[in-house]
Motif scaffolding. Structure first.
Motif, PDB file in Angstrom:
ATOM      1  N   GLY A  66      17.637  12.436  12.890  1.00  0.00           N
ATOM      2  CA  GLY A  66      17.777  13.671  12.124  1.00  0.00           C
ATOM      3  C   GLY A  66      18.620  14.692  12.858  1.00  0.00           C
ATOM      4  N   ASP A  67      19.145  15.638  12.106  1.00  0.00           N
ATOM      5  CA  ASP A  67      20.002  16.693  12.621  1.00  0.00           C
ATOM      6  C   ASP A  67      19.146  17.845  13.130  1.00  0.00           C
ATOM      7  OD1 ASP A  67      21.796  18.812  12.991  1.00  0.00           O
ATOM      8  OD2 ASP A  67      23.047  18.211  11.296  1.00  0.00           O
ATOM      9  N   ALA A  68      19.370  18.263  14.365  1.00  0.00           N
ATOM     10  CA  ALA A  68      18.573  19.336  14.970  1.00  0.00           C
ATOM     11  C   ALA A  68      18.752  20.663  14.259  1.00  0.00           C
ATOM     12  CB  ALA A  68      18.938  19.488  16.446  1.00  0.00           C
ATOM     13  N   ALA A  69      19.806  20.813  13.467  1.00  0.00           N
ATOM     14  CA  ALA A  69      20.055  22.070  12.760  1.00  0.00           C
ATOM     15  C   ALA A  69      19.610  22.033  11.306  1.00  0.00           C
ATOM     16  CB  ALA A  69      21.539  22.430  12.833  1.00  0.00           C
ATOM     17  N   ASP A  70      18.889  20.976  10.923  1.00  0.00           N
ATOM     18  CA  ASP A  70      18.421  20.822   9.547  1.00  0.00           C
ATOM     19  C   ASP A  70      16.910  21.024   9.501  1.00  0.00           C
ATOM     20  OD1 ASP A  70      18.940  19.738   6.686  1.00  0.00           O
ATOM     21  OD2 ASP A  70      17.294  18.506   7.437  1.00  0.00           O
ATOM     22  N   TRP A  71      16.477  22.038   8.740  1.00  0.00           N
ATOM     23  CA  TRP A  71      15.060  22.369   8.728  1.00  0.00           C
ATOM     24  C   TRP A  71      14.192  21.216   8.252  1.00  0.00           C
ATOM     25  CZ3 TRP A  71      11.213  24.647  10.664  1.00  0.00           C
ATOM     26  CH2 TRP A  71      10.006  24.793   9.979  1.00  0.00           C
ATOM     27  N   ALA A  72      14.617  20.509   7.231  1.00  0.00           N
ATOM     28  CA  ALA A  72      13.818  19.395   6.731  1.00  0.00           C
ATOM     29  C   ALA A  72      13.629  18.339   7.811  1.00  0.00           C
ATOM     30  CB  ALA A  72      14.473  18.788   5.488  1.00  0.00           C
ATOM     31  N   ALA A  73      14.694  18.045   8.554  1.00  0.00           N
ATOM     32  CA  ALA A  73      14.609  17.030   9.611  1.00  0.00           C
ATOM     33  C   ALA A  73      13.729  17.497  10.763  1.00  0.00           C
ATOM     34  CB  ALA A  73      16.012  16.690  10.119  1.00  0.00           C
ATOM     35  N   VAL A  74      13.864  18.756  11.150  1.00  0.00           N
ATOM     36  CA  VAL A  74      13.092  19.272  12.286  1.00  0.00           C
ATOM     37  C   VAL A  74      11.608  19.366  11.939  1.00  0.00           C
ATOM     38  CG1 VAL A  74      12.769  21.248  13.823  1.00  0.00           C
ATOM     39  CG2 VAL A  74      15.083  20.509  13.209  1.00  0.00           C
ATOM     40  N   SER A  75      11.301  19.907  10.782  1.00  0.00           N
ATOM     41  CA  SER A  75       9.892  20.027  10.396  1.00  0.00           C
ATOM     42  C   SER A  75       9.258  18.646  10.215  1.00  0.00           C
ATOM     43  CB  SER A  75       9.749  20.861   9.125  1.00  0.00           C
ATOM     44  OG  SER A  75      10.499  20.318   8.062  1.00  0.00           O
ATOM     45  N   HIS A  76      10.049  17.682   9.696  1.00  0.00           N
ATOM     46  CA  HIS A  76       9.543  16.311   9.569  1.00  0.00           C
ATOM     47  C   HIS A  76       9.279  15.711  10.946  1.00  0.00           C
ATOM     48  CE1 HIS A  76       9.110  12.154   8.248  1.00  0.00           C
ATOM     49  NE2 HIS A  76      10.016  11.823   9.150  1.00  0.00           N
ATOM     50  N   ALA A  77      10.169  15.969  11.909  1.00  0.00           N
ATOM     51  CA  ALA A  77       9.990  15.414  13.254  1.00  0.00           C
ATOM     52  C   ALA A  77       8.692  15.900  13.884  1.00  0.00           C
ATOM     53  CB  ALA A  77      11.181  15.778  14.133  1.00  0.00           C
ATOM     54  N   VAL A  78       8.401  17.182  13.733  1.00  0.00           N
ATOM     55  CA  VAL A  78       7.153  17.716  14.280  1.00  0.00           C
ATOM     56  C   VAL A  78       5.949  17.106  13.558  1.00  0.00           C
ATOM     57  CG1 VAL A  78       5.743  19.796  14.530  1.00  0.00           C
ATOM     58  CG2 VAL A  78       8.183  19.863  15.102  1.00  0.00           C
ATOM     59  N   ALA A  79       6.009  17.079  12.236  1.00  0.00           N
ATOM     60  CA  ALA A  79       4.887  16.536  11.466  1.00  0.00           C
ATOM     61  C   ALA A  79       4.652  15.062  11.778  1.00  0.00           C
ATOM     62  CB  ALA A  79       5.141  16.728   9.971  1.00  0.00           C
ATOM     63  N   GLU A  80       5.733  14.309  11.906  1.00  0.00           N
ATOM     64  CA  GLU A  80       5.593  12.875  12.183  1.00  0.00           C
ATOM     65  C   GLU A  80       5.081  12.628  13.598  1.00  0.00           C
ATOM     66  OE1 GLU A  80       6.051   8.846  10.722  1.00  0.00           O
ATOM     67  OE2 GLU A  80       5.660  10.838   9.898  1.00  0.00           O
ATOM     68  N   THR A  81       5.518  13.453  14.544  1.00  0.00           N
ATOM     69  CA  THR A  81       4.991  13.339  15.911  1.00  0.00           C
ATOM     70  C   THR A  81       3.482  13.523  15.918  1.00  0.00           C
ATOM     71  OG1 THR A  81       7.064  14.179  16.858  1.00  0.00           O
ATOM     72  CG2 THR A  81       5.103  14.307  18.241  1.00  0.00           C
ATOM     73  N   VAL A  82       3.004  14.529  15.220  1.00  0.00           N
ATOM     74  CA  VAL A  82       1.562  14.794  15.163  1.00  0.00           C
ATOM     75  C   VAL A  82       0.834  13.685  14.404  1.00  0.00           C
ATOM     76  CG1 VAL A  82      -0.187  16.414  14.339  1.00  0.00           C
ATOM     77  CG2 VAL A  82       1.910  17.272  15.392  1.00  0.00           C
ATOM     78  N   ARG A  83       1.443  13.197  13.333  1.00  0.00           N
ATOM     79  CA  ARG A  83       0.801  12.122  12.567  1.00  0.00           C
ATOM     80  C   ARG A  83       0.632  10.869  13.417  1.00  0.00           C
ATOM     81  NH1 ARG A  83       1.671   7.546   9.768  1.00  0.00           N
ATOM     82  NH2 ARG A  83       3.891   7.452  10.288  1.00  0.00           N
ATOM     83  N   VAL A  84       1.673  10.535  14.171  1.00  0.00           N
ATOM     84  CA  VAL A  84       1.647   9.288  14.938  1.00  0.00           C
ATOM     85  C   VAL A  84       0.859   9.422  16.232  1.00  0.00           C
ATOM     86  CG1 VAL A  84       3.091   7.626  16.193  1.00  0.00           C
ATOM     87  CG2 VAL A  84       3.810   8.454  13.942  1.00  0.00           C
ATOM     88  N   PHE A  85       1.057  10.528  16.940  1.00  0.00           N
ATOM     89  CA  PHE A  85       0.440  10.672  18.266  1.00  0.00           C
ATOM     90  C   PHE A  85      -0.793  11.580  18.274  1.00  0.00           C
ATOM     91  CE2 PHE A  85       4.888   9.802  20.103  1.00  0.00           C
ATOM     92  CZ  PHE A  85       4.601   8.460  20.295  1.00  0.00           C
ATOM     93  N   GLY A  86      -1.047  12.262  17.164  1.00  0.00           N
ATOM     94  CA  GLY A  86      -2.279  13.027  17.046  1.00  0.00           C
ATOM     95  C   GLY A  86      -2.213  14.459  17.497  1.00  0.00           C
ATOM     96  N   ARG A  87      -1.114  14.887  18.152  1.00  0.00           N
ATOM     97  CA  ARG A  87      -1.030  16.246  18.666  1.00  0.00           C
ATOM     98  C   ARG A  87       0.399  16.507  19.131  1.00  0.00           C
ATOM     99  NH1 ARG A  87      -4.970  17.270  22.668  1.00  0.00           N
ATOM    100  NH2 ARG A  87      -3.602  18.686  23.815  1.00  0.00           N
ATOM    101  N   LEU A  88       0.678  17.731  19.521  1.00  0.00           N
ATOM    102  CA  LEU A  88       1.954  18.077  20.156  1.00  0.00           C
ATOM    103  C   LEU A  88       1.664  19.059  21.271  1.00  0.00           C
ATOM    104  CD1 LEU A  88       5.079  17.879  20.193  1.00  0.00           C
ATOM    105  CD2 LEU A  88       5.107  19.887  18.694  1.00  0.00           C
TER     106      LEU A  88
END
Length: 242
Positions: A66-88
């Motif tokens: 994903g593109d670091a300057a794209d809100w959809a990509a950045v917010s998805h990256a955070v959400a997916e990190t938490v979904r997979v690893f349980g926290r950030l």
């Protein structure tokens, strides 16, 4: 729930933008060695996949194109990190690049892309990560540059890094009362592809740091004990005067 079991050990979880090469890739490598679960982003999906394969870290690493300057990509990256690893626990805004030329000679489309990646990118990561970092009393690392402290004639890249310097301090002021740490890491010259398009390349520029040396500083910053907030790290190679 099954995805969250990847982090059954309670290891710290860190998200690194621009993780497929240079400082970002070395930061991912060092964080994995320090026992973190790491999510890494990058615009080039094939390059990101190759980096993950090189790391050989199995389920301890998560690739998020994903593109670091794209809100959809950045917010998805955070959400997916938490979904997979349980926290950030930590968010490292590393993605960035420079374009050749000055404010007078550079291509306007290239300048726009650089400003969006270098300034909007870390801002979006802060916005997306803060709700999770408040829960974990985590840390933000913004990778700026010595160019964010020293002006250079006509250098728009330097302008973007001055903006990152400001972003680090105003973010610190925003969240320090909530237990979230903020570190600005400002490297001097680092031996990365940054120099490939410069006249004479890295050899003509002078002494260089290595990406792994900056990565070690990132790991050190996020490994500080509770209650300690390291705010600014300026790291130059010996022999770099500016």
């Amino acid at each position: 729930m099954a995805d969250r079991m990847r982090n059954g050990t309670g290891a710290p979880v860190t998200l690194v933008t621009g993780g497929s090469s240079g400082i970002g890739l070395e930061a991912v490598r060092r964080l994995l060695e320090a026992g973190h679960m790491v999510a890494m982003t990058g615009r080039d999906e094939k390059k990101l996949a190759a980096a993950v394969e090189e790391l050989e870290a199995g389920e301890h690493v998560l690739a998020l194109p994903g593109d670091a300057a794209d809100w959809a990509a950045v917010s998805h990256a955070v959400a997916e990190t938490v979904r997979v690893f349980g926290r950030l626990d930590n968010a490292v805004a590393n993605a960035g690049f420079a374009v050749p030329g000055s404010v007078e000679t550079a291509d306007p489309d290239d300048m726009r892309a650089m400003v969006l990646t270098n300034v909007l990118g870390p801002t979006l990561l802060v916005k997306a990560a803060l709700p999770e970092l408040r829960r974990t009393q985590g840390r933000i690392v913004l990778v700026g540059s010595v160019a964010g402290f020293k002006n250079t004639a006509g250098n728009l890249y330097s302008v973007t890094k001055w903006a990152v310097t400001a972003l680090a301090e105003n973010t610190r002021m925003l969240v320090t009362g909530e237990g979230v740490g903020v570190t600005l890491l400002a490297p001097g010259r680092v031996l990365t592809p940054f120099w490939d398009d410069r006249p004479g390349g890295a050899a003509a520029a002078g002494p260089m740091l290595t990406p792994d040396q900056i990565a070690d500083a990132i790991v050190w910053a996020v490994s500080q004990p509770e209650g300690v907030d390291v705010n600014t790290l300026v790291i130059r190679p010996i022999g770099q005067p500016n």
